[in-house]
Scaffold this active site. Structure first.
Site, short mmCIF file in Angstrom:
data_model
loop_
_atom_site.label_atom_id
_atom_site.label_comp_id
_atom_site.label_asym_id
_atom_site.label_seq_id
_atom_site.Cartn_x
_atom_site.Cartn_y
_atom_site.Cartn_z
N TYR A 157 96.61 139.00 -81.31
CA TYR A 157 95.37 138.37 -80.99
C TYR A 157 94.85 139.27 -79.52
O TYR A 157 93.52 139.35 -79.47
CB TYR A 157 95.27 137.04 -80.74
CG TYR A 157 94.09 136.27 -81.12
CD1 TYR A 157 93.37 136.51 -82.13
CD2 TYR A 157 93.53 135.46 -80.03
CE1 TYR A 157 92.37 135.91 -82.37
CE2 TYR A 157 92.24 134.99 -80.06
CZ TYR A 157 91.61 135.25 -81.53
OH TYR A 157 90.40 134.52 -81.61
N LYS A 164 88.55 134.34 -75.90
CA LYS A 164 88.64 132.85 -75.99
C LYS A 164 88.76 132.12 -74.82
O LYS A 164 88.21 130.88 -74.70
CB LYS A 164 89.42 132.79 -77.30
CG LYS A 164 89.04 133.07 -78.58
CD LYS A 164 87.72 132.84 -79.17
CE LYS A 164 87.51 133.26 -80.47
NZ LYS A 164 86.35 132.86 -80.95
O1 0WE Z 1 88.99 135.05 -83.74
C1 0WE Z 1 89.53 135.82 -84.70
C2 0WE Z 1 89.34 137.13 -85.28
C3 0WE Z 1 87.83 137.52 -84.94
C4 0WE Z 1 87.70 139.20 -84.93
C5 0WE Z 1 88.42 139.69 -86.21
C6 0WE Z 1 88.21 140.82 -86.40
C7 0WE Z 1 88.56 141.65 -87.45
C8 0WE Z 1 87.92 143.03 -87.72
C9 0WE Z 1 87.34 139.57 -83.89
N1 0WE Z 1 87.34 141.07 -83.98
C10 0WE Z 1 87.71 141.79 -85.31
N2 0WE Z 1 87.41 143.09 -85.16
C11 0WE Z 1 87.67 143.81 -86.36
O2 0WE Z 1 87.25 145.17 -86.26
N3 0WE Z 1 90.73 134.71 -85.47
C12 0WE Z 1 91.03 133.52 -84.88
C13 0WE Z 1 91.42 134.90 -86.48
C14 0WE Z 1 92.60 135.97 -86.23
O3 0WE Z 1 92.54 137.26 -85.75
C15 0WE Z 1 93.75 137.69 -85.48
C16 0WE Z 1 94.78 136.66 -85.47
C17 0WE Z 1 93.88 135.39 -86.13
C18 0WE Z 1 94.04 134.06 -86.32
C19 0WE Z 1 94.22 138.80 -84.85
C20 0WE Z 1 95.56 139.13 -84.63
C21 0WE Z 1 96.36 137.70 -84.68
C22 0WE Z 1 96.00 136.75 -85.28
#
Ligand code: 0WE
Length: 257
Positions: A157, A164
């Site tokens: 993450y 966050k």
């Molecule tokens: O906040 C998130 C993900 C937000 C996010 C997702 C992406 C994918 C595509 C932010 N930036 C990007 N950029 C991109 O290019 N989450 C809570 C979901 C999430 O994302 C992870 C998680 C979890 C849970 C990434 C790594 C590990 C766990």
């Protein structure tokens, strides 16, 4: 009709699976008028079609890094809603894909600040722009989306966790500042939800399995669960709730193992 007569602005719909859409649907079904912003031509049609299905009075582009764009959007919102706004939903985050894979240690300076700009400062900037419209409505409610990875180290993450953490702290400081105008600011901390943002993340199904295995309720979370929690925070039933985080993660955050 819990949101009858309420005016809402929702940031962060990409498609029908978006958490922002689940929240918007709840608001619209509850009688609210809901305006939308979208980011980028690629998703414009998706958002316009979804917005039309709830008779939205406004769909407009917003890049949250652009202060002039924020000013324009809130002027447009003021126009369609007679100078008032009751509800702001912030469901926006972005980090470079490569920074959600390797080591956090390797995050370059420019992409570190970019993730914080898009994912955390955007709440501060949009809350500030919403303030006069919400004050004119006699108060308001703002909800943003956060994740446990801002409080604990969740592998991969990475810089999103730092963003966050910034967002979580911003919720508390905004709650203090805006409380005097009867504007509440809260966050929903969701477990992993299968959205467009999640689908591109390697190992996402594994994360869902871990929640199913280790959380007290042994089940994964979907966007509708998040919509219900956000609707509570946005509604009058939460009129004395501000500066807090509501976990919708099947209890995962309560566990130590
Ligand atoms: O906040 C998130 C993900 C937000 C996010 C997702 C992406 C994918 C595509 C932010 N930036 C990007 N950029 C991109 O290019 N989450 C809570 C979901 C999430 O994302 C992870 C998680 C979890 C849970 C990434 C790594 C590990 C766990």
């Amino acid at each position: 009709m819990p949101f009858k007569g309420k005016r809402a602005l929702v940031l962060g719909v990409a498609n029908k699976r978006s958490i922002a859409w689940a929240i918007a649907k709840r608001l619209a079904d509850g009688g609210a008028e809901v305006a939308f912003t979208f980011q980028g031509e690629r998703i414009e049609k998706n958002v316009r079609d979804l917005a039309a299905s709830v008779s939205s009075p406004l769909v407009t582009e917003l890049d949250v890094r652009d202060d002039a764009a924020i000013e324009r959007v809130f002027a447009e919102v003021g126009q369609v809603f007679g100078g008032k706004l009751d509800i702001l939903v912030h469901s926006v985050a972005y980090a470079a894909a490569e920074d959600l894979e390797g080591r956090f240690t390797d995050t370059p300076r420019d992409r570190f600040w970019m993730a914080i700009d898009v994912s955390a400062y955007s709440l501060v900037a949009t809350a500030r722009a919403a303030q006069p419209l919400m004050a004119a409505a006699g108060g308001g409610s703002i909800v943003t989306m956060t994740y446990l990875g801002g409080e604990r180290a969740v592998p991969h993450y990475n810089v999103m966790g730092v963003a966050k953490a910034t967002l979580d702290s911003s919720v508390k400081y905004l709650a203090w500042d805006l409380g005097e105008q009867n504007i509440r600011v809260n966050a929903v901390s969701a477990g992993p939800v299968r959205t467009l943002a999640a689908r591109s993340i390697a190992g996402f199904p594994t994360m869902e399995s871990i929640v199913e295995e280790r959380s007290p309720l042994h089940r994964h979370v979907d966007a509708e669960d998040v919509g219900a929690a956000a609707a509570y925070l946005l509604g009058d039933g939460a009129k004395n709730v501000t500066g807090t985080t509501l976990y919708v993660d099947s209890g995962y955050h309560a566990m130590g193992m």
